[in-house]
Design a protein around this motif. Structure first.
Motif, PDB file in Angstrom:
ATOM      1  N   THR A   1       0.870  -1.295  -0.124  1.00 16.68           N
ATOM      2  CA  THR A   1      -0.163  -0.183  -0.046  1.00 16.68           C
ATOM      3  C   THR A   1       0.921   1.107  -0.026  1.00 16.68           C
ATOM      4  O   THR A   1       1.057   1.837  -1.187  1.00 16.68           O
ATOM      5  CB  THR A   1      -1.156  -0.055   1.168  1.00 16.68           C
ATOM      6  N   THR A   2       1.346   1.671   1.019  1.00 17.66           N
ATOM      7  CA  THR A   2       2.001   2.872   1.190  1.00 17.66           C
ATOM      8  C   THR A   2       3.311   3.122   0.455  1.00 17.66           C
ATOM      9  O   THR A   2       3.502   4.045   0.025  1.00 17.66           O
ATOM     10  CB  THR A   2       2.234   3.307   2.783  1.00 17.66           C
ATOM     11  N   LEU A   3       4.056   2.155   0.709  1.00 18.69           N
ATOM     12  CA  LEU A   3       5.580   2.043  -0.173  1.00 18.69           C
ATOM     13  C   LEU A   3       5.325   2.343  -1.357  1.00 18.69           C
ATOM     14  O   LEU A   3       5.929   3.023  -2.029  1.00 18.69           O
ATOM     15  CB  LEU A   3       6.285   0.999   0.635  1.00 18.69           C
ATOM     16  N   PRO A   4       4.601   1.159  -2.080  1.00 21.40           N
ATOM     17  CA  PRO A   4       4.471   1.210  -3.586  1.00 21.40           C
ATOM     18  C   PRO A   4       4.069   2.707  -3.769  1.00 21.40           C
ATOM     19  O   PRO A   4       4.298   3.440  -5.089  1.00 21.40           O
ATOM     20  CB  PRO A   4       3.849   0.157  -3.875  1.00 21.40           C
ATOM     21  N   ALA A   5       3.099   3.312  -3.222  1.00 26.27           N
ATOM     22  CA  ALA A   5       2.306   4.324  -3.670  1.00 26.27           C
ATOM     23  C   ALA A   5       3.550   5.405  -3.562  1.00 26.27           C
ATOM     24  O   ALA A   5       3.521   6.639  -4.593  1.00 26.27           O
ATOM     25  CB  ALA A   5       1.069   4.999  -2.699  1.00 26.27           C
ATOM     26  N   SER A   6       4.405   5.483  -2.617  1.00 28.60           N
ATOM     27  CA  SER A   6       5.337   6.678  -2.360  1.00 28.60           C
ATOM     28  C   SER A   6       6.428   6.343  -3.427  1.00 28.60           C
ATOM     29  O   SER A   6       7.150   7.366  -4.011  1.00 28.60           O
ATOM     30  CB  SER A   6       5.906   6.497  -1.100  1.00 28.60           C
ATOM     31  N   LEU A   7       6.816   5.079  -3.768  1.00 28.73           N
ATOM     32  CA  LEU A   7       7.990   5.160  -4.885  1.00 28.73           C
ATOM     33  C   LEU A   7       7.347   5.643  -6.201  1.00 28.73           C
ATOM     34  O   LEU A   7       8.399   5.893  -6.869  1.00 28.73           O
ATOM     35  CB  LEU A   7       8.120   3.425  -5.171  1.00 28.73           C
ATOM     36  N   ILE A   8       6.392   5.640  -6.531  1.00 32.48           N
ATOM     37  CA  ILE A   8       5.682   6.260  -7.663  1.00 32.48           C
ATOM     38  C   ILE A   8       5.167   7.617  -7.554  1.00 32.48           C
ATOM     39  O   ILE A   8       4.497   8.153  -8.393  1.00 32.48           O
ATOM     40  CB  ILE A   8       4.904   5.272  -8.641  1.00 32.48           C
ATOM     41  N   LYS A   9       5.429   8.149  -6.377  1.00 30.68           N
ATOM     42  CA  LYS A   9       5.076   9.508  -6.077  1.00 30.68           C
ATOM     43  C   LYS A   9       3.380   9.789  -6.167  1.00 30.68           C
ATOM     44  O   LYS A   9       3.098  10.848  -6.787  1.00 30.68           O
ATOM     45  CB  LYS A   9       5.672  10.511  -6.845  1.00 30.68           C
ATOM     46  N   ALA A  10       2.732   8.637  -5.718  1.00 21.68           N
ATOM     47  CA  ALA A  10       1.442   8.579  -6.017  1.00 21.68           C
ATOM     48  C   ALA A  10       0.621   8.539  -4.609  1.00 21.68           C
ATOM     49  O   ALA A  10      -0.560   8.265  -4.588  1.00 21.68           O
ATOM     50  CB  ALA A  10       0.652   7.707  -6.842  1.00 21.68           C
ATOM     51  N   GLU A  11       1.239   9.013  -3.605  1.00 20.96           N
ATOM     52  CA  GLU A  11       0.794   8.911  -2.266  1.00 20.96           C
ATOM     53  C   GLU A  11      -0.171  10.050  -2.011  1.00 20.96           C
ATOM     54  O   GLU A  11      -1.082   9.805  -0.922  1.00 20.96           O
ATOM     55  CB  GLU A  11       2.109   8.977  -1.197  1.00 20.96           C
ATOM     56  N   GLY A  12      -0.393  10.871  -3.017  1.00 19.35           N
ATOM     57  CA  GLY A  12      -1.566  11.675  -2.793  1.00 19.35           C
ATOM     58  C   GLY A  12      -2.735  11.343  -3.374  1.00 19.35           C
ATOM     59  O   GLY A  12      -3.927  12.149  -3.448  1.00 19.35           O
ATOM     60  N   GLN A  13      -2.755  10.150  -3.975  1.00 17.88           N
ATOM     61  CA  GLN A  13      -3.790   9.517  -4.618  1.00 17.88           C
ATOM     62  C   GLN A  13      -4.243   8.107  -4.147  1.00 17.88           C
ATOM     63  O   GLN A  13      -5.504   7.917  -3.922  1.00 17.88           O
ATOM     64  CB  GLN A  13      -3.469   9.222  -6.307  1.00 17.88           C
ATOM     65  N   ILE A  14      -3.323   7.294  -3.949  1.00 18.32           N
ATOM     66  CA  ILE A  14      -3.567   6.040  -3.407  1.00 18.32           C
ATOM     67  C   ILE A  14      -2.669   5.649  -2.323  1.00 18.32           C
ATOM     68  O   ILE A  14      -1.848   6.164  -2.018  1.00 18.32           O
ATOM     69  CB  ILE A  14      -3.510   5.167  -4.578  1.00 18.32           C
ATOM     70  N   GLY A  15      -2.734   4.440  -1.704  1.00 14.88           N
ATOM     71  CA  GLY A  15      -2.010   3.586  -0.814  1.00 14.88           C
ATOM     72  C   GLY A  15      -2.564   3.784   0.730  1.00 14.88           C
ATOM     73  O   GLY A  15      -1.978   3.118   1.551  1.00 14.88           O
ATOM     74  N   SER A  16      -3.518   4.712   0.954  1.00 14.89           N
ATOM     75  CA  SER A  16      -3.892   4.745   2.123  1.00 14.89           C
ATOM     76  C   SER A  16      -5.504   5.493   2.349  1.00 14.89           C
ATOM     77  O   SER A  16      -6.061   5.794   1.245  1.00 14.89           O
ATOM     78  CB  SER A  16      -3.035   5.634   3.157  1.00 14.89           C
ATOM     79  N   LEU A  17      -6.140   5.349   3.421  1.00 15.30           N
ATOM     80  CA  LEU A  17      -7.479   5.954   3.599  1.00 15.30           C
ATOM     81  C   LEU A  17      -7.456   7.203   4.246  1.00 15.30           C
ATOM     82  O   LEU A  17      -7.792   7.366   5.321  1.00 15.30           O
ATOM     83  CB  LEU A  17      -8.211   4.898   4.263  1.00 15.30           C
ATOM     84  N   LYS A  18      -7.248   8.093   3.301  1.00 14.00           N
ATOM     85  CA  LYS A  18      -7.180   9.799   3.827  1.00 14.00           C
ATOM     86  C   LYS A  18      -7.875  10.522   3.133  1.00 14.00           C
ATOM     87  O   LYS A  18      -7.947  10.323   1.838  1.00 14.00           O
ATOM     88  CB  LYS A  18      -5.555  10.026   4.038  1.00 14.00           C
ATOM     89  N   THR A  19      -8.240  11.545   3.648  1.00 17.30           N
ATOM     90  CA  THR A  19      -9.084  12.628   3.047  1.00 17.30           C
ATOM     91  C   THR A  19      -8.359  13.038   1.731  1.00 17.30           C
ATOM     92  O   THR A  19      -7.192  13.337   1.892  1.00 17.30           O
ATOM     93  CB  THR A  19      -9.316  13.803   3.944  1.00 17.30           C
ATOM     94  N   GLY A  20      -8.956  13.054   0.631  1.00 19.65           N
ATOM     95  CA  GLY A  20      -8.659  13.558  -0.491  1.00 19.65           C
ATOM     96  C   GLY A  20      -8.026  12.603  -1.473  1.00 19.65           C
ATOM     97  O   GLY A  20      -8.043  12.583  -2.795  1.00 19.65           O
ATOM     98  N   LEU A  21      -7.876  11.466  -1.286  1.00 18.66           N
ATOM     99  CA  LEU A  21      -7.287  10.337  -1.938  1.00 18.66           C
ATOM    100  C   LEU A  21      -8.502   9.568  -2.546  1.00 18.66           C
ATOM    101  O   LEU A  21      -9.655   9.699  -2.052  1.00 18.66           O
ATOM    102  CB  LEU A  21      -6.516   9.225  -1.092  1.00 18.66           C
ATOM    103  N   LEU A  22      -8.247   8.751  -3.594  1.00 17.73           N
ATOM    104  CA  LEU A  22      -9.043   8.069  -4.276  1.00 17.73           C
ATOM    105  C   LEU A  22      -9.835   7.018  -3.407  1.00 17.73           C
ATOM    106  O   LEU A  22      -9.153   6.338  -2.496  1.00 17.73           O
ATOM    107  CB  LEU A  22      -8.420   7.256  -5.491  1.00 17.73           C
ATOM    108  N   ALA A  23     -10.927   6.706  -3.802  1.00 20.04           N
ATOM    109  CA  ALA A  23     -11.838   5.627  -2.819  1.00 20.04           C
ATOM    110  C   ALA A  23     -11.483   4.355  -3.240  1.00 20.04           C
ATOM    111  O   ALA A  23     -12.322   3.639  -3.942  1.00 20.04           O
ATOM    112  CB  ALA A  23     -13.218   6.180  -2.698  1.00 20.04           C
ATOM    113  N   ASN A  24     -10.364   3.831  -3.161  1.00 16.42           N
ATOM    114  CA  ASN A  24      -9.817   2.510  -3.418  1.00 16.42           C
ATOM    115  C   ASN A  24      -9.647   2.002  -2.138  1.00 16.42           C
ATOM    116  O   ASN A  24      -8.496   2.100  -1.420  1.00 16.42           O
ATOM    117  CB  ASN A  24      -8.416   2.828  -4.289  1.00 16.42           C
ATOM    118  N   PHE A  25     -10.571   0.979  -1.954  1.00 16.31           N
ATOM    119  CA  PHE A  25     -10.575   0.025  -0.514  1.00 16.31           C
ATOM    120  C   PHE A  25     -11.192  -1.252  -0.695  1.00 16.31           C
ATOM    121  O   PHE A  25     -11.776  -1.391  -1.469  1.00 16.31           O
ATOM    122  CB  PHE A  25     -11.096   0.887   0.566  1.00 16.31           C
TER     123      PHE A  25
END
Length: 1006
Positions: free
Chosen positions: A377-401
């Motif tokens: 989740t979080t590590l792969p998202a950060s590796l491709i600089k997509a932590e602002g879109q995916i990888g966790s359940l935080k406000t503003g991120l895509l509803a991918n769960f």
């Protein structure tokens, strides 16, 4: 009721008005709803470090609006009560070809084709088809419903895709696994850059080896840098594209531990920290892997046990295969323990359904669950600089769960739903009735046996028991509370039962094989009692054997260490002016020889070895070897001066240990003889179990040239009459052409360097092939030339005289006796065989006196092996020169010790026993030139890497460990676990002419 409906419609209307409109028209009326949902009372795993109990997550228009324990739910929101359920971020896979066309390589009919020298690609692209930076995954992407479903079932919501084709593979794209069109699934069209050591679909002859791949990639980086700065240049769309992608996160696909280190070495040269996809064997060299500082992407591929029920089959399995089978599931836990960052991938799995089984196995072997979640989740998202879109359940991120029944990594966990960009994909019924238990079955109001329902509520497993012993597995469909069972009632036919839940029981109607309709019922007699669930919150590693270094038979659980050693009363062959000393002592400290003499006092902590009646010599140096390499020829071009044998050193080669047992302490690893100008050689110390870098002597700069049949491809057949040269005359022109160009290249750099002191300008294009030839011209790199025939040897000496470069050594040189005077005059050494000939026409005039005749003419003569087996007996090969030519014993011994050291320009530290030199020593049981001689121990830089007594202990412990693993495999088979047929693997015994494709290099190395 009316008010509730009105409020809901109002909310939907607001959502429609506020939602951004797409650019695609739709045919007919449509209603785009806002997708506003509130998931309440759930255990929400925000990320691997944050969990909210009894929390609420609000989503709208495919985006997470709020996550907390207290969320104000807007009117018109669809509320989903998830009490007792969990919500996790959807998973991310960073190595996928999802939605991309299959890579196909064109092959000629019959398996052979005319060599393709140049690229077949149309357009102003680069010269090599294996370099494809212009490939854009986003332009090739088409959603694949079947593959997307397979990913979603495993909990994945997003994948990074790239074309798995070539060495430079272009840019990757980040896409979601929705069933919407590509324009909605595509999140980032240029998310990453991708590289590998595989040529892919390219059928060009170059590169034909991994070292050629490395050289091509290095040259491409230098070319791209030059291209970005040069003014007067060609148009090259490939280099344009390369310069556009090289700033993106760079991913490198490898297939084993040494490829990981090889890729990192390339990255270090150009200031790039690759994210490296490994092969699953990183645990075998964990310290070296950690030293790369690379983030890894790890597959979850574990080999099945081998079917060893037949002892003869068991015998063909290598120790490394046996141990890897047991230890492979520990790979991720060992990587985690070493604090190496990593992501996980489904890549490499033949069946994606094995992903969770293998991941839970990895957890059983010690992988912490929080690390597993982070890796997905979080590590792969950060590796491709997509932590602002995916990888966790935080406000503003895509509803991918995903919504699960419990702990994502729990044994019986079920993934109910996978939401991607706010769209629901149902994987299992979230509120399925629990019908598990034992039922009394009646057909037509008559007792007919039992129905046993086990498994999970979401995926029940059914058995019908008749006559207390016959068990039938029916086909079953459970939809809400409606159940259909179909089974064979032999010999009459198929029985079909359809019923429904009535309280805790089942009832309905059935159709018998004769078509008659009957009532049936199943009365619950015993509720299902699930087995007690073990606490799985902490991973508890399974017991396994130890990792050995290297990871093959005769490997060491602990690497040997340098010692202070006193050898007393030995016969010492110094190879110095003192000659052979009787009853002499030698002290070794800190990897060096410190004292030589009689009656020496041992320093504190010294290990004393009685050398009475034994002979102590410097270690044998094999001037011409091909052991410890993954490949030896880059045969794609006439010259391969750019390739480096140091890029393909294989520390796991059992021949290292075998040759230590024969007294060899150093090997000069040569390129093969496929080209007139071969690759850059490598000198290694035979440090069994050490890393590549610890074995290598980087200061030794040599290169392999070749003459004769091999370089003009005499025996390759008419279909291969393409590559220049095809004649011995052509070989001469290769040398003239390349060295003239090297001189011009060198002059261009000299002019640039002189001019740049006054005014900075654009540097010439760096050419790593010509760099090596310039080093020869500057006497910084030394030539070893494969040679046989007098005429050709004379030709190369003439070329060298004409162009003012020096030949260091002629190797093979079986007609050296004909021109030894010319060699001696020019200071050229000869490295030859004692009596190895008659294997082809070029050696028909070889004689056993060759070495002696060159020696008597003043040539520095070495006896080499060019063969893994012969290298174990080089002491006996040296002895033959005493018999054939009357060479004195001391001088004969120097032919495998001091003389090779001189030819390799390392005689200041190797080749003789002298205070201050490396403690590369062998203690023999008798005169080393005797056929009865064998080493008691072999020491490299003060560390004993072979000890005959310890070797006997190793063989016993290996036999015990082997039988333990075989018994463990037999146990797996008895439990019904899958097995595979044993496949024999043998270490590759390389010879000068061997050429294999890039994909075959790693086969048979374990």
């Amino acid at each position: 009721m009316f008010k509730q409906i009105s409020t809901l419609l109002t909310g939907l209307t607001i959502g429609i008005c506020c939602q951004a409109q797409g650019t695609f028209p739709q045919n007919g009326a449509y209603d785009e709803r806002p997708g506003r949902y509130a998931f309440t009372n759930a255990t929400i795993v925000v990320d691997s470090k944050t969990t909210i109990t009894a929390g609420t997550m609000l989503i709208e228009n495919g985006t997470i609006r709020e996550v907390s324990k207290q969320v104000k739910i807007p009117a018109g929101t669809v509320v989903v009560d998830l009490k007792g359920k969990y919500i996790y971020p959807s998973l991310i896979d960073l190595d996928s070809d999802y939605g991309l066309p299959e890579v196909r390589r064109e092959r000629a009919a019959g398996g052979r084709q005319t060599p393709q020298i140049e690229s077949n690609k149309k357009g102003a692209f680069g010269w090599n088809q294996a370099v494809q930076p212009e490939t854009d995954a986003s332009l090739l992407f088409t959603p694949d419903a079947k593959k997307a479903e397979d990913f979603r079932k495993n909990g994945f919501g997003t994948v990074l895709i790239h074309a798995h084709d070539g060495i430079v593979r272009g840019n990757g794209a980040l896409v979601t696994l929705t069933d919407e069109p590509a324009n909605k699934a595509l999140l980032n069209k240029k998310a990453s850059a991708h590289f590998s050591f595989s040529k892919g679909s390219s059928s060009q002859t170059y590169p034909s080896s991994t070292m050629g791949v490395v050289a091509l990639l290095r040259q491409n980086y230098y070319d791209a840098d030059w291209y970005a700065k040069a003014v007067d240049k060609e148009t090259n769309l490939s280099l344009d594209a390369f310069n556009q992608i090289k700033s993106l996160p760079s991913f490198f696909e490898t297939n084993d531990k040494y490829s990981v280190m090889r890729a990192d070495k390339v990255g270090d040269e150009f200031g790039i920290q690759y994210i490296i996809r490994g092969g699953g064997d990183e645990y075998q060299r964990i310290n070296e892997i950690k030293a790369t500082k690379a983030t890894l992407i790890l597959p979850l591929q574990f080999p099945d046990a081998y079917d060893v029920s037949d002892p003869w089959d068991a015998d063909v399995i290598s120790m490394s295969q046996l141990k890897h089978w047991e230890l492979a599931p520990k790979n991720t836990s060992e990587v985690a323990k070493a604090d190496i960052p990593f992501a996980l991938t489904t890549a490499g799995l033949k069946n994606k359904a094995d992903f969770w089984k293998n991941l839970k196995t990895a957890i059983e072997y010690g992988l912490p669950k929080e690390k597993a979640l982070e890796a997905l989740t979080t590590l792969p998202a950060s590796l491709i600089k997509a932590e602002g879109q995916i990888g966790s359940l935080k406000t503003g991120l895509l509803a991918n769960f995903i919504i699960t029944s419990g702990d994502l990594f729990g044994k019986d966990n079920v993934i109910y739903e996978n939401w991607i960009q706010g769209k629901k994909f149902v994987l299992a019924p979230i509120n399925a009735p629990d019908i598990r238990g034992t039922y009394s079955l009646s057909l037509n109001n008559e007792p007919a046996g039992k129905i046993q329902i086990t498994g999970s509520p979401e995926k029940p497993e059914y058995k019908i028991v008749v006559q207390d012993s016959i068990k039938i597995t029916p086909k079953a469909i459970l939809s809400n509370e409606l159940l259909t069972l179909t089974y064979q009632n032999k010999p009459s036919g198929t029985v079909r039962l359809t019923g429904w839940l009535t309280g805790a029981d089942l009832a309905g109607e059935g159709v018998l094989p004769d078509g008659s309709v009957i009532p049936w019922s199943a009365v619950l007699s015993e509720k299902y009692q699930p087995a007690a669930v073990k606490d799985s919150t902490i991973a508890k590693p399974k017991e396994t054997g130890q990792v050995v270094y290297p990871f093959v038979g005769f490997g060491n659980e602990e690497l040997p260490k340098s010692e202070t050693v006193l050898v007393k009363n030995a016969t010492v062959w110094t190879n110095e002016k003192e000659g052979i000393l009787q009853n002499t002592d030698v002290i070794v400290q800190n990897g060096k020889i410190t004292k030589i003499g009689k009656g020496l006092a041992a320093p504190a902590g010294t290990r004393t070895v009685d050398g009475t009646g034994k002979h102590l010599t410097s270690g044998i140096i094999d001037e011409h070897s091909h052991i410890a390499l993954f490949t030896i020829n880059e045969g794609g071009q006439t010259s391969s001066a750019e390739v480096r044998m140091s890029d393909v050193i294989n520390p796991d080669d059992i021949n290292i240990y075998r040759q230590l047992a024969g007294g060899v302490t150093a090997s000069h690893l040569l390129h093969g003889s496929a080209n007139s100008i071969g690759g850059q050689s490598a000198l290694i110390k035979l440090k069994w179990g050490a890393s590549q870098s610890e074995m290598l002597l980087p200061e030794v700069k040599t290169i392999k040239f070749a003459l004769g049949e091999n370089v003009k491809q005499s025996n390759w057949g008419d279909i291969v009459r393409t590559r220049f040269p095809q004649t011995r005359m052509g070989v001469e022109q290769v040398y003239f052409d390349h060295f003239i160009r090297a001189k011009e290249y060198s002059n261009s750099w000299k002019k640039y360097n002189a001019a740049s002191k006054k005014q900075p300008g654009v540097a010439p294009r760096r050419d790593i092939e010509l760099d090596a030839l310039v080093e020869i011209l500057d006497s910084e790199r030394f030539i070893t030339c494969h040679s046989y025939v007098q005429s050709e040897i004379n030709m190369l000496m003439h070329v060298a005289d004409s162009l003012k470069f020096k030949i260091n050594t002629f190797t093979h040189i079986l007609e050296g006796y004909k021109l030894a005077d010319g060699m001696a005059k020019r200071g050229i050494g000869g490295s030859t065989f004692a009596d190895w000939w008659a294997y082809k026409m070029e050696v028909k005039e070889a004689i056993p006196y060759n070495a002696a005749l060159m020696y008597h003419e003043g040539v520095t003569v070495a006896i080499n092996s060019d063969d893994a087996e012969m290298a174990r007996r080089l002491n006996q090969e040296a002895a033959k020169t005493v018999e054939y030519g009357g060479v004195p014993e001391e001088d004969a011994w120097k032919m495998v010790t001091l003389n090779p050291a001189k030819l390799l320009h390392v005689d200041h530290r190797m080749g003789s026993i002298k205070a201050g030199k490396d403690a590369d020593l062998v203690l023999w049981n008798t005169n080393p030139l005797s056929v009865y001689a064998r080493p008691e121990f072999t020491m490299v830089e003060g560390t004993v890497y072979f000890d005959r007594k310890k070797d006997e202990e190793k063989q016993k412990s290996m036999a015990t460990e082997r039988e333990r693993l075989i018994q463990k495999m037999l146990g797996d088979k008895a439990e019904g676990k899958p097995t595979q047929k044993p496949q024999a693997t043998q270490p590759r015994m390389w010879h000068c002419e061997d050429i294999v494709g890039v994909h075959a290099e790693h086969e048979g190395t374990k």
